[in-house]
Design a protein around this motif. Structure first.
Motif, short mmCIF file in Angstrom:
data_model
loop_
_atom_site.label_atom_id
_atom_site.label_comp_id
_atom_site.label_asym_id
_atom_site.label_seq_id
_atom_site.Cartn_x
_atom_site.Cartn_y
_atom_site.Cartn_z
N ALA A 3 0.84 -1.19 0.00
CA ALA A 3 0.00 0.00 0.00
C ALA A 3 0.88 1.24 0.00
N HIS A 4 0.39 2.30 -0.63
CA HIS A 4 1.11 3.57 -0.70
C HIS A 4 0.32 4.65 0.02
N SER B 112 10.74 3.33 -3.67
CA SER B 112 11.78 4.20 -4.21
C SER B 112 12.65 4.69 -3.07
N PRO B 113 13.90 5.07 -3.36
CA PRO B 113 14.78 5.59 -2.32
C PRO B 113 14.11 6.74 -1.57
N GLY B 114 14.30 6.75 -0.25
CA GLY B 114 13.74 7.81 0.58
C GLY B 114 12.37 7.51 1.14
N GLU B 115 11.70 6.48 0.62
CA GLU B 115 10.39 6.12 1.16
C GLU B 115 10.57 5.32 2.45
N SER B 116 9.52 5.25 3.24
CA SER B 116 9.55 4.49 4.50
C SER B 116 8.67 3.27 4.39
N GLY C 277 15.16 -6.33 5.03
CA GLY C 277 15.24 -5.97 3.61
C GLY C 277 15.31 -4.47 3.41
N ALA C 278 14.54 -3.72 4.18
CA ALA C 278 14.56 -2.26 4.08
C ALA C 278 15.90 -1.71 4.56
N ALA D 148 12.41 2.00 8.32
CA ALA D 148 11.42 0.94 8.44
C ALA D 148 10.86 0.91 9.86
N ILE D 149 9.56 0.67 9.96
CA ILE D 149 8.88 0.55 11.24
C ILE D 149 8.14 -0.77 11.24
#
Length: 123
Positions: A19-20, A67-71, A85-86, A93-94
């Protein structure tokens, strides 16, 4: 996913939801590939959780959907594979889990992943 009890057929597939955040641009990094992934089930001593996913599988999903910078937020963190992996991709990552035991195990896995040199990290 295997059917461990043997009292019915095993499923031929398992669905993973990505999900985004609303308002962000959705991006598929798979470059025309189908969104179908195949991986062996984690078994034996390496398996710390009933529904543990292989690191290579989760790493491929992270690569293709993020993408780079996403959480990354995993609300059913289990053994922490998604967090590892993150971290291997230097992402935030949470992880959340109702089991304190699983959350503690996931934290130990993340700590070990952060301490592992890049050359030794599985892709």
């Amino acid at each position: 996913a295997p059917q461990y009890r043997g009292d019915r057929p095993a499923s031929g597939h398992e669905v993973i939801v990505c999900a985004h955040q609303r308002g962000t641009r959705l991006r598929w990094n798979g470059h025309g590939r189908q969104g179908v992934y195949t991986a062996a089930v984690v078994r034996g001593e390496r398996r710390a959780h009933d529904n543990q996913k292989p690191l290579a599988l989760i790493s491929a999903i992270i690569r293709d959907f993020m993408s780079p910078g996403e959480s990354l937020i995993d609300s059913f963190v289990g053994s922490g594979t998604s967090l590892v992996g993150a971290k291997h991709r230097a992402m935030t990552a949470i992880g959340i889990d109702k089991s304190a035991q699983d959350a503690a195990y996931a934290q130990r896995r993340v700590d070990a992943a952060v301490a592992t040199p890049t050359a030794e990290r599985p892709e």
